[in-house]
Motif scaffolding. Structure first.
Motif, short mmCIF file in Angstrom:
data_model
loop_
_atom_site.label_atom_id
_atom_site.label_comp_id
_atom_site.label_asym_id
_atom_site.label_seq_id
_atom_site.Cartn_x
_atom_site.Cartn_y
_atom_site.Cartn_z
N GLU A 1 0.77 -1.21 0.11
CA GLU A 1 -0.11 -0.03 0.09
C GLU A 1 0.88 1.11 0.12
OE1 GLU A 1 -2.02 -0.76 3.57
OE2 GLU A 1 -2.54 -2.61 3.18
N ALA A 2 0.86 1.93 -1.05
CA ALA A 2 2.15 3.16 -1.18
C ALA A 2 1.64 4.45 -0.27
CB ALA A 2 1.76 3.61 -2.79
N PRO A 3 0.36 4.77 0.12
CA PRO A 3 0.21 5.74 0.98
C PRO A 3 0.90 5.67 2.12
CG PRO A 3 -1.74 5.18 -0.08
CD PRO A 3 -0.70 4.22 -0.49
N VAL A 4 0.65 4.49 2.87
CA VAL A 4 1.08 4.21 4.34
C VAL A 4 2.67 4.22 4.25
CG1 VAL A 4 0.88 1.72 4.28
CG2 VAL A 4 0.54 3.07 6.55
N LEU A 5 3.18 3.58 3.13
CA LEU A 5 4.66 3.31 3.04
C LEU A 5 5.19 4.64 2.90
CD1 LEU A 5 5.31 0.33 0.70
CD2 LEU A 5 6.03 0.60 3.01
N GLU A 6 4.47 5.67 2.44
CA GLU A 6 5.02 6.95 1.85
C GLU A 6 5.22 7.58 3.21
OE1 GLU A 6 3.18 9.04 -1.44
OE2 GLU A 6 4.33 10.86 -0.47
N SER A 7 4.17 7.61 4.15
CA SER A 7 4.08 8.16 5.60
C SER A 7 5.38 7.78 6.42
CB SER A 7 2.80 7.90 6.38
OG SER A 7 1.81 8.24 5.74
N PHE A 8 5.56 6.46 6.31
CA PHE A 8 6.51 5.63 6.93
C PHE A 8 7.90 6.19 6.50
CE2 PHE A 8 9.45 1.89 6.74
CZ PHE A 8 9.68 1.58 7.91
N SER A 9 7.99 6.41 5.33
CA SER A 9 9.26 6.83 4.66
C SER A 9 9.49 8.29 5.00
CB SER A 9 9.37 6.42 3.20
OG SER A 9 10.26 6.99 2.71
N ASN A 10 8.55 9.08 4.91
CA ASN A 10 8.70 10.50 5.15
C ASN A 10 9.19 10.79 6.43
OD1 ASN A 10 7.78 11.32 2.70
ND2 ASN A 10 5.73 11.62 3.51
N LEU A 11 8.73 10.03 7.53
CA LEU A 11 9.09 10.02 9.10
C LEU A 11 10.61 9.75 9.18
CD1 LEU A 11 5.97 9.03 10.50
CD2 LEU A 11 7.31 11.30 11.27
N LEU A 12 10.99 8.41 8.41
CA LEU A 12 12.50 8.11 8.48
C LEU A 12 13.30 9.07 7.83
CD1 LEU A 12 12.07 4.19 8.23
CD2 LEU A 12 12.66 5.32 10.17
N SER B 1 10.30 6.64 16.18
CA SER B 1 9.17 6.58 16.71
C SER B 1 8.10 7.03 15.85
CB SER B 1 9.21 7.16 18.17
OG SER B 1 10.00 8.37 18.24
N GLY B 2 8.06 7.82 15.19
CA GLY B 2 7.04 8.45 14.43
C GLY B 2 6.65 7.15 13.14
N ALA B 3 7.96 6.46 12.89
CA ALA B 3 7.46 5.47 12.07
C ALA B 3 6.82 4.02 12.64
CB ALA B 3 8.91 4.79 11.43
N TRP B 4 7.19 3.84 13.80
CA TRP B 4 6.29 2.93 14.75
C TRP B 4 4.92 3.21 14.57
CZ3 TRP B 4 7.89 -1.83 14.75
CH2 TRP B 4 8.99 -2.33 14.68
N GLY B 5 4.56 4.72 15.21
CA GLY B 5 3.34 5.28 14.95
C GLY B 5 2.56 4.79 13.84
#
Ligand SMILES: [Zn+2]
Length: 471
Positions: A353-364, A371-375
């Motif tokens: 799922e691209a959108p959630v991966l993008e949020s994950f990657s933006n935080l990293l 901790s943002g990425a775990w969120g």
């Protein structure tokens, strides 16, 4: 989005841009273990941090050359070799292989190169010869060779790039021979230590007589041999910033003519300390743990890795047994969700799922905001569970969920739960119960279920038939 990292060299967040012109290849050096004992959990925080950087680089499509040295000669090792009355290699090989086993237990990717200092004595000698020829190194009356901070600074170099140093207090020519010395001391450091009786059989010939290398020169020689005189990333624990890393810069930049505007290392990253149960680890406080100590308490490598990856790398982290318990609970939540997805997905294939991966990657991308990425991940688990409960997940979307997790996990590396080893006698009982059920002997089937329960196993009915689970 650009990836920003906190570079100790500039004390600021900087966009990561590799030196190599294609922008694809990255050279990364991590100071490895000194193999005189088992690595403790504080050391492991740094190594897991290094693994996170490596994995995230690979997630972003970089081709990483990851080098981690093995310090198999230094003062501490010599002392232990003397005490244990073994040979240097016999002594260090035991801790070296334990280190690699532990690295696997924590699911760290194997570095591409793991050079040993003792296998690079000739490179070390060549590097010292260069420093001698440039008059930045000198031989002291004790026969050892030292790096002259005064001469280095006099030739236009800056000593004190990673830390601010007070040169007013520096006394020219003051020397330290020990590998383990006062952090504040600004003094000439040993490059080559002349042989003394306490060294026993641990020595090598050199143009300056028998002896052994100092600790700092080992990393300069091995990193430049494998990654070149100028490379992208150098990592280590914050305790190595001074003098170890500062001295690495001095030796490497002192000996090598860098291209204009280039440096020995472009980005220096330092991981913060670990406290255990709120205090600095110490054997006398009883809060000193090796990885093996924690495994013996019944925790798994993935639980320990999960906990080590909770805090931002530049923050001091308090490692507690309560934290390990909640790591276990959090992993169970993830595993349960993934278990359901995998039952539903069957053989279906899905795209992450691209959108959630993008949020994950933006935080990293924001200086590895873990901790943002775990969120993001736990929100995703919660939403997935909700959709599962509402029966809104079809095989294709279940497969997409699994593909998404695989992407997350390529960075986090907590992996899948280790398949529980079920002793054969219990598997046999489970089969006997199934046979009884098929024969409609429900009394016997129930008796077997009770027997299993008494022995600590519960039967769980799944889409793939009944399974045993530890109660
Ligand atoms: Zn090092």
């Amino acid at each position: 989005m650009a990836w920003k990292l906190f570079n100790t060299l500039t004390r600021s967040l900087q966009e990561f841009v590799p030196l190599e012109s294609s922008g694809k290849s990255v050279g990364m050096y991590c100071c490895g273990p000194t193999v005189y004992d088992f690595a403790h959990i504080g050391n492991w925080r740094t190594f897991v941090f290094g693994d996170l950087v490596r994995r995230y680089l690979e997630f972003k499509g970089f081709e990483v050359q990851h080098v981690m040295n093995i310090t198999d000669i230094d003062d501490k090792i010599i002392k232990r070799v003397r005490e244990s009355k073994t040979s240097l290699r016999d002594f260090t090989s035991k801790f070296e292989s334990a280190f690699f086993d532990d690295l696997k237990t924590l699911n760290c990717r194997q570095p591409h190169e793991t050079p040993r200092a003792t296998a690079h004595i000739s490179e070390i000698i060549v590097l010292i010869e260069k420093l001698m020829a440039l008059d930045i190194a000198y031989k002291a009356p004790d026969g050892s060779l030292y790096f002259s901070i005064e001469k280095y600074r006099g030739s236009g170099h800056q000593y004190g790039q990673l830390v601010k140093l007070n040169f007013e207090e520096m006394r020219a020519g003051e020397r330290v021979r020990s590998d383990d010395y006062e952090k504040e001391a600004v003094a000439d450091f040993a490059l080559w230590k002349s042989r003394v009786p306490e060294d026993g059989e641990v020595f090598w010939p050199s143009p300056w007589g028998e002896g052994r290398p100092g600790w700092h020169i080992e990393c300069s020689a091995m990193s430049m041999k494998l990654l070149g005189p100028s490379f992208d990333l150098h990592l280590g624990g914050e305790d190595l910033m001074f003098p170890h890393h500062e001295d690495e810069i001095a030796q490497s930049e002192g000996a090598e003519v860098q291209d204009k505007g280039q440096q020995f290392v472009k980005y220096w990253l330092h991981g913060a300390h670990l406290l255990v149960e709120g205090k600095k680890m110490s054997k006398s406080l009883g809060n000193f743990f090796t990885l093996r100590d924690l495994l013996a308490k019944g925790f798994t490598g993935r639980e320990i890795r999960f906990l080590l990856l909770q805090a931002h790398y530049r923050e001091t982290f308090n490692f507690t047994s309560e934290g390990l318990q909640s790591a276990r609970a959090s992993l169970m939540r993830i595993d349960e969700c993934l278990g359901k997805l995998s039952e539903l997905a069957g053989s279906a294939k899905g795209v992450a799922e691209a959108p959630v991966l993008e949020s994950f990657s933006n935080l990293l991308d924001d200086d590895l905001n873990i901790s943002g990425a775990w969120g993001v991940i736990f929100d995703w688990v919660r939403d997935t569970n909700k959709r599962l409960a509402e029966h809104k997940v079809d095989p294709a979307s279940a497969a997409a969920g699994l593909a998404t997790w695989d992407k997350f996990d390529s960075v986090l590396g907590v992996g899948a739960p280790v398949e529980q080893q079920i002793p054969a006698e219990f598997t046999a009982l489970l089969e006997a119960r199934e046979a009884a059920r098929e024969a409609k002997d429900f009394k016997r089937a129930d008796a077997i279920r009770q027997e299993l329960k008494a022995k600590g196993w519960v039967i769980e009915d799944t889409a793939k038939g009944p399974k045993l689970k530890k109660a």
